[in-house]
Scaffold this active site. Structure first.
Site, PDB file in Angstrom:
ATOM      1  N   ASN A 387       0.345  -5.055  -0.933  1.00 42.80           N
ATOM      2  CA  ASN A 387       0.276  -3.819   0.049  1.00 42.80           C
ATOM      3  C   ASN A 387      -1.096  -3.740   0.399  1.00 42.80           C
ATOM      4  O   ASN A 387      -1.681  -4.134   1.408  1.00 42.80           O
ATOM      5  CB  ASN A 387       0.857  -2.500  -0.567  1.00 42.80           C
ATOM      6  CG  ASN A 387       0.704  -1.493   0.594  1.00 42.80           C
ATOM      7  OD1 ASN A 387       0.310  -1.665   1.813  1.00 42.80           O
ATOM      8  ND2 ASN A 387       1.777  -0.514   0.153  1.00 42.80           N
ATOM      9  N   ASP A 388      -2.119  -3.085  -0.614  1.00 41.07           N
ATOM     10  CA  ASP A 388      -3.434  -2.663  -0.161  1.00 41.07           C
ATOM     11  C   ASP A 388      -4.354  -4.037   0.324  1.00 41.07           C
ATOM     12  O   ASP A 388      -5.164  -3.893   1.147  1.00 41.07           O
ATOM     13  CB  ASP A 388      -4.183  -2.000  -1.311  1.00 41.07           C
ATOM     14  CG  ASP A 388      -3.420  -0.416  -1.470  1.00 41.07           C
ATOM     15  OD1 ASP A 388      -2.967   0.013  -0.515  1.00 41.07           O
ATOM     16  OD2 ASP A 388      -3.446  -0.210  -2.582  1.00 41.07           O
ATOM     17  N   VAL A 389      -4.094  -5.044  -0.434  1.00 41.17           N
ATOM     18  CA  VAL A 389      -4.756  -6.293  -0.282  1.00 41.17           C
ATOM     19  C   VAL A 389      -4.756  -6.898   0.972  1.00 41.17           C
ATOM     20  O   VAL A 389      -5.216  -7.947   1.436  1.00 41.17           O
ATOM     21  CB  VAL A 389      -4.713  -7.467  -1.285  1.00 41.17           C
ATOM     22  CG1 VAL A 389      -5.084  -6.761  -2.612  1.00 41.17           C
ATOM     23  CG2 VAL A 389      -3.129  -7.866  -1.296  1.00 41.17           C
ATOM     24  N   ALA A 428      -3.698   2.617  -3.257  1.00 44.71           N
ATOM     25  CA  ALA A 428      -4.656   3.446  -2.531  1.00 44.71           C
ATOM     26  C   ALA A 428      -4.092   4.540  -1.944  1.00 44.71           C
ATOM     27  O   ALA A 428      -4.973   5.568  -1.476  1.00 44.71           O
ATOM     28  CB  ALA A 428      -5.372   2.588  -1.555  1.00 44.71           C
TER      29      ALA A 428
END
Lengths: 461, 100
Positions: A387-389, A428
């Protein structure tokens, strides 16, 4: 055995350790390197066993036996997905051993009526503090990764003050120990350092684990190093600093991969649930959900596919299904590569190990810098449990908590398929506009199950 | 003081060697690097061996056994698990049907 020969044997061990790490510069030479390291350790142990201070072997054999059995069983049994917690645990034992050895050196000096010099005393204190922090910090990291305790950051008012208090307490006990030469103060200092170890790790959340594990790794090296200064033993100093350096490098790489400073990771309060993030604004009516059959059709017409694994792949054990997906795509003449973000997973290199376990050749595992320029020529990117990456906000929104974090530019490929259970935010705690992008299709479901359904759909066509 | 300076010299030089060698380790091997370097930090075992065998006091013996056991777990487990992982990175291999 004369001390000179012992020391030469230790030198050989230290050299073998350096070769061991050198071997790790390529997968081809790595196995041999690791064996050289083990040989170095064996030499050091055998030579030490001939030391004339040893009067009986029963206790040694007992300790070796317990350690060997526990170590062997856990190393052979652990599934690759649990590697982060295993490494954390081993790490902790190393730190714990260092603390005890420093204590024992002090007991020995007292028994033999020797007075420890300044160097030895300071090193004993350092070894006690660093070792205890490593031991308890690693245990907490293990418990978090294993799901025994809350993986989200646990925070409370005035936590930094409490941490500083325990650090100061450890140091004060250390000073008293140094001046009074009284064993009890050593235990007081390890006790307060133990609390410190727990306090330092408890507030750190799941996705920051790669940093913490790397840092603890470096601590365990520094603890060994400090013990080397206690015993005036070069092989301990050399090995300890090699490991310390390794941990520091990895810590640094992990921090860079998140565009955050080490201080921010350790004390920053990242990953707390952000209340009422503007999810509706980002996602509202723009999410396109697809079926496996639709995605299979898309894949049929692709020439190049990039798979982006994240922690979700590890959780659902999807790596074997992904291997099969790769095989079937390749059998249709489609080029398949994998894009690995440095902090994907729970420890450095976590994704690579899982994919290697599934027999995916390492040439296909591409680092971020290598694969990012190729996304524009990629027909389909499949994001599995990450997700965040892959969140483009890192590039565009300077107020976002992940601003400036290097990401995988999957949004530049022609189509992005995201396999995910829900739209829940990543670590995050922010929504991901990638999911709502025009060229993105969401495939909602468990990673392994969805990949298998993709395979079935591809077989039928 | 002399011993301290020479120990410090070794420490600093070894740090540089460490930095040089480890920056060459590719990211795909970072997990084995951690577990492998971990095993190496188990070198404290040599300190614990002498302590466990020297029979200074009962306390020392007990702590010695624990220290030996801890360090051995670190060493044996570390090298073994690293070996397991590194073997997976080696080619050529038959297709394992290793579903879980």
């Amino acid at each position: 055995m004369p001390q000179a020969i012992v020391n030469i044997a230790y030198l050989i061990s230290a050299t073998l350790f350096i070769f061991a790490l050198k071997g790790l510069s390529h997968p081809r030479t790595a196995v041999r390197g690791n064996l050289l390291g083990a040989l170095g350790m064996l030499i050091a142990i055998v030579v030490t066993l001939m030391d004339k201070a040893i009067v009986s072997y029963e206790l040694i054999i007992l300790g070796l036996l317990i350690g060997a059995v526990v170590g062997t069983i856990s190393a052979l049994k652990v599934p690759m997905t649990s590697m982060p917690q295993m490494v954390a645990l081993f790490n902790g034992f190393g730190g714990g051993a260092s603390t005890l050895v420093a204590a024992l050196a002090f007991i020995e000096a007292m028994e033999l009526g020797k007075v420890m010099g300044t160097q030895e005393t300071v090193a004993t204190v350092a070894s006690g503090i660093i070792g205890a922090v490593t031991f308890w910090g690693s245990l907490v990291a293990f418990a978090k990764l294993e799901g025994l305790i809350e993986e989200r950051p646990i925070r409370y008012k005035g936590e930094h003050f409490v941490k500083v208090l325990f650090l100061l307490a450890s140091i004060v006990f250390g000073v008293i120990f140094g001046t009074e030469r009284e064993m009890n103060y050593y235990w007081y200092l390890t006790a307060s350092a133990s609390v410190l170890g727990v306090l330092l790790t408890i507030p750190i959340g799941g996705a920051d684990m790669p940093v913490v594990i790397s840092l603890l790794n470096s601590y365990s090296g520094l603890a060994a190093c400090a013990t080397g200064f206690v015993l005036n033993n070069n092989v301990l100093i050399i090995s300890g600093s090699l490991v310390g350096a390794s941990g520091i490098i990895l810590t640094n790489l992990m921090c860079k991969a998140m565009n955050r400073s080490l201080l921010n990771v350790l004390f920053g309060g990242f990953g707390e649930i952000v209340a009422g993030a503007d999810e509706d604004k980002v996602y509202g009516g723009k999410i396109k959900s697809a079926t496996p059959e639709e995605v299979a059709m898309l894949l049929e017409n692709a020439r190049r596919v990039v798979i982006v694994p994240g922690y979700g792949m590890a959780v659902s054990q999807a790596q074997f299904a992904i291997r099969d997906l790769m095989k079937i795509l390749e059998s249709k003449g489609i080029e398949v590569e994998f894009a690995i973000h440095p902090v994907a997973g729970r420890m450095p290199g976590h994704m690579n190990v899982l994919l290697a376990e599934a027999n995916i050749p390492y040439e296909k595992l591409k680092e971020m810098d290598e694969i990012n320029p190729t996304f524009e020529q990629t027909d389909v990117s499949i994001v599995i449990g990450a997700n965040d990456v892959v969140n483009p906000l890192a590039r565009t929104d300077s107020n976002s908590p992940i601003a400036g974090m290097p990401i995988l530019d999957v949004d530049k490929s022609k189509t992005v398929v995201v396999i995910k259970r829900s739209l829940a935010p990543g670590f995050a705690g922010i929504p991901n506009p990638l999911f709502a992008a025009d060229n993105t299709l969401m495939l909602f479901g468990d990673a392994k199950k969805m990949v298998q359904e993709l395979i079935n759909a591809l077989k039928e066509s | 003081m002399d011993t301290f300076i020479s120990a410090l010299t070794i420490f600093v030089l070894a740090l540089f060697v460490g930095f040089e060698v480890i920056t060459k380790v590719p990211p795909i091997l970072h997990t084995p690097l951690m577990s492998g370097s971990n095993a190496i930090s188990g070198i404290t075992i040599i300190g614990s061996l002498i302590a466990a065998g020297a029979k200074y006091t009962t306390l020392a013996s007990v702590l010695g056994v624990i220290a030996v056991a801890f360090a051995t777990i670190n060493v044996v487990g570390g090298f073994l698990v690293t070996h397991r992982m590194l073997e997976m990175f080696q080619k050529p291999k038959t297709d394992r049907k290793s579903e879980k």
